[in-house]
Motif scaffolding. Structure first.
Motif, PDB file in Angstrom:
ATOM      1  N   GLY A 226       0.808  -1.215   0.000  1.00 46.43           N
ATOM      2  CA  GLY A 226       0.000   0.000   0.000  1.00 46.43           C
ATOM      3  C   GLY A 226       0.838   1.260   0.000  1.00 46.43           C
ATOM      4  O   GLY A 226       0.521   2.238  -0.698  1.00 46.43           O
ATOM      5  N   GLN A 281      -4.583  -5.871  -2.088  1.00 44.31           N
ATOM      6  CA  GLN A 281      -4.836  -4.480  -1.713  1.00 44.31           C
ATOM      7  C   GLN A 281      -6.263  -4.085  -2.078  1.00 44.31           C
ATOM      8  O   GLN A 281      -6.744  -4.404  -3.164  1.00 44.31           O
ATOM      9  CB  GLN A 281      -3.842  -3.560  -2.427  1.00 44.31           C
ATOM     10  N   LEU A 313      -4.020  -0.661  -8.512  1.00 41.54           N
ATOM     11  CA  LEU A 313      -4.305  -1.820  -7.664  1.00 41.54           C
ATOM     12  C   LEU A 313      -4.416  -3.096  -8.488  1.00 41.54           C
ATOM     13  O   LEU A 313      -3.957  -4.165  -8.068  1.00 41.54           O
ATOM     14  CB  LEU A 313      -5.597  -1.593  -6.879  1.00 41.54           C
TER      15      LEU A 313
END
Length: 508
Positions: A226, A281, A313
């Motif tokens: 992240g 994620q 992502l």
């Protein structure tokens, strides 16, 4: 305690001696070295006489053991012999069973009781359990704590340690775990310059402890990546072109791939037999904003950011799949848990994005915990809803005590019905009606409680209770004896864990 240690050492020594004897017999057979006929016959007569006396005792001993180690040893080692040598070997086994089986059974049982399920948590702020508004005194209740509680629900004697760091990137992840693997002492600047976690210096300086924990781990849970994407978002401005965004993203993804691959290589080298679970994620930005049942589109800037984040992502999660597949191909038990799925459509509820913070809320961490636990154990367990007058749930070896026999509280101590708790533990219970004494035996320990007495007998020694005494509880015509749960569990050598977050007591 010293006698028990000597006994266990003696049990192991006996088994080692038997193993050495049989391997020597196999060598003798290989080189065709055999005892002479008369010597062998005399030996057989003596042994058969002893066998006749102890045969029934031997059979009884065998039946008492689920997996007698000497029998398993016979199958593995002695079956390779033949003829008279196998007869000699079998006689050694019979003698060994008579001498060693009771002690071996005790030693094995004690070792099984002593074993625990070790959980190690690694990664970034999601593994820390950080929430919006946290400070140095805040106590996390993140997905790791949910996984730990689920391990207790599974009946495991679980323990966990958390070495995750706020702001850790994949490169920092690899640097920390690489140092742990190599046994090197490092500082924050060695791992990730500028890392702002106030616990960072303490955690990073303990690479030897991190390595030891990983080596002993049964389960390792992780989140990472992240912060790699946050670094990209921080560099994007209103003037950044799509081409520049794409270049920034590809650079970050390359670093993610390098860092995660190296980090996994280091941690799996330390714990090749552990189970690894790593999260994908999630998207923290909702597609629309819903207020009072009405949905509104995102502002243009937020919509463009969400579109870019979705692309980022997607590519990062694809990289994760590729890296995990390569790791799994090396024989490592590793899985991806899709924590992103429960966040879809619940971004405002499961994250603090309304406060410009992407971290999960308590509900979000609970959802992550459910997803992790389902990946690990294929289920997520919870205690029954308690009536208002029942203070805690009691779970023994993964099973909750019956609702008909709830726990009670006296002077802030938990008490449970005598018969229900001993049955759940699997302990032997003897009730002396004359002096109103309950004697509970389990795990080579015996504890005797007398109704109303401020003392107990533990393995024959009198001890003063550190809780109220056992008592009789009347409910209509029914009368039950209640025992102090913590005292009983601790004196029997069981793990007792109270989780205030669940208002539940776990006995494993």
């Amino acid at each position: 305690m010293l006698n028990k240690i000597k006994q266990r050492c003696g049990d192991r020594l006996r088994l080692t001696i038997f193993r050495a004897v049989f391997r020597h017999l196999r060598l003798l057979q290989y080189f065709n070295i055999r005892p002479k006929g008369n010597q062998f016959n005399i030996f057989i007569i003596v042994i058969r006489t002893a066998m006749f006396v102890f045969f029934l005792q031997t059979l009884y001993t065998i039946m008492q053991m689920n997996e007698n180690p000497l029998l398993l040893f016979y199958q593995k080692e002695v079956s390779m012999l033949s003829g008279k040598w196998r007869k000699v070997s079998f006689l050694f086994i019979i003698i060994g069973l008579l001498v060693a089986s009771p002690g071996l059974k005790t030693a094995i049982a004690a070792e099984e009781e002593a074993s625990s399920y070790q959980i190690v948590a690694l990664g970034d702020s999601l593994t820390v359990g950080y929430e919006y508004g946290f400070d140095a005194k805040s106590v996390p209740y993140g997905y790791v704590e949910h996984v730990y509680e689920q391990a207790l629900f599974q009946g495991l004697q679980a323990e966990y340690v958390n070495y995750s760091l706020l702001g850790l990137t994949s490169i920092g992840f690899s640097q920390l775990l690489g140092a742990a693997k190599e046994g090197k002492s490092v500082t924050i600047s060695d791992v990730q310059p500028g890392l702002k976690d106030p616990r960072g210096a303490t955690i990073i300086s303990g690479t030897a402890q991190i390595a030891d924990s990983i080596r002993g781990a049964d389960l390792i849970v992780m989140t990472i990546g992240g912060n790699d994407l946050i670094g990209v978002a921080a560099q994007i401005t209103s003037t950044t072109t799509d081409e520049e965004k794409a270049q920034l993203l590809q650079t970050a993804l390359a670093q993610y791939e390098t860092g995660l691959t190296a980090g996994l290589q280091a941690v799996t080298a330390l714990a090749p037999k552990a189970k690894f679970v790593i999260a994908d994620q999630y998207m923290p930005i909702p597609a629309t904003i819903t207020v009072g049942g009405l949905s509104f589109p995102l502002p243009p800037d937020a919509a463009r950011l969400r579109e870019f984040e979705l692309q980022a992502l997607s590519q990062l999660n694809e990289k994760l799949k590729t890296i995990v597949a390569a790791t799994k191909a090396e024989g490592i038990d590793i899985s991806i848990t899709a924590v992103s799925e429960p966040f879809v459509g619940k971004e405002l509820e499961y994250t603090s994005i309304a406060n410009s913070d992407f971290h999960p809320t308590r509900l979000g961490y609970a959802a992550m915990g459910r997803t992790f636990s389902t990946t690990i154990w294929n289920k997520y367990l919870s205690a029954r809803t308690r009536p208002a007058n029942v203070p805690v749930s009691v779970v023994v070896r993964g099973k909750e005590l019956p609702a008909s026999s709830p726990a009670t509280m006296k002077s802030s101590r938990t008490f449970v019905p005598m018969r229900d708790i001993t049955d759940a533990i699997g302990a032997k219970l003897v009730w002396n009606k004359t002096n109103q004494t309950a004697t509970v035996s389990y795990n080579n320990h015996t504890v005797a409680f007398t109704i109303g007495s401020s003392t107990i007998l533990v393995d024959g020694e009198k001890k003063k209770l550190n809780s109220p005494a056992a008592y009789l509880h009347k409910n209509g015509k029914e009368q039950k004896t209640y025992l102090p749960l913590a005292v009983l569990s601790e004196e029997l050598g069981l793990q007792i864990t109270y989780r205030s977050t669940l208002q539940a007591v776990f006995i494993n």
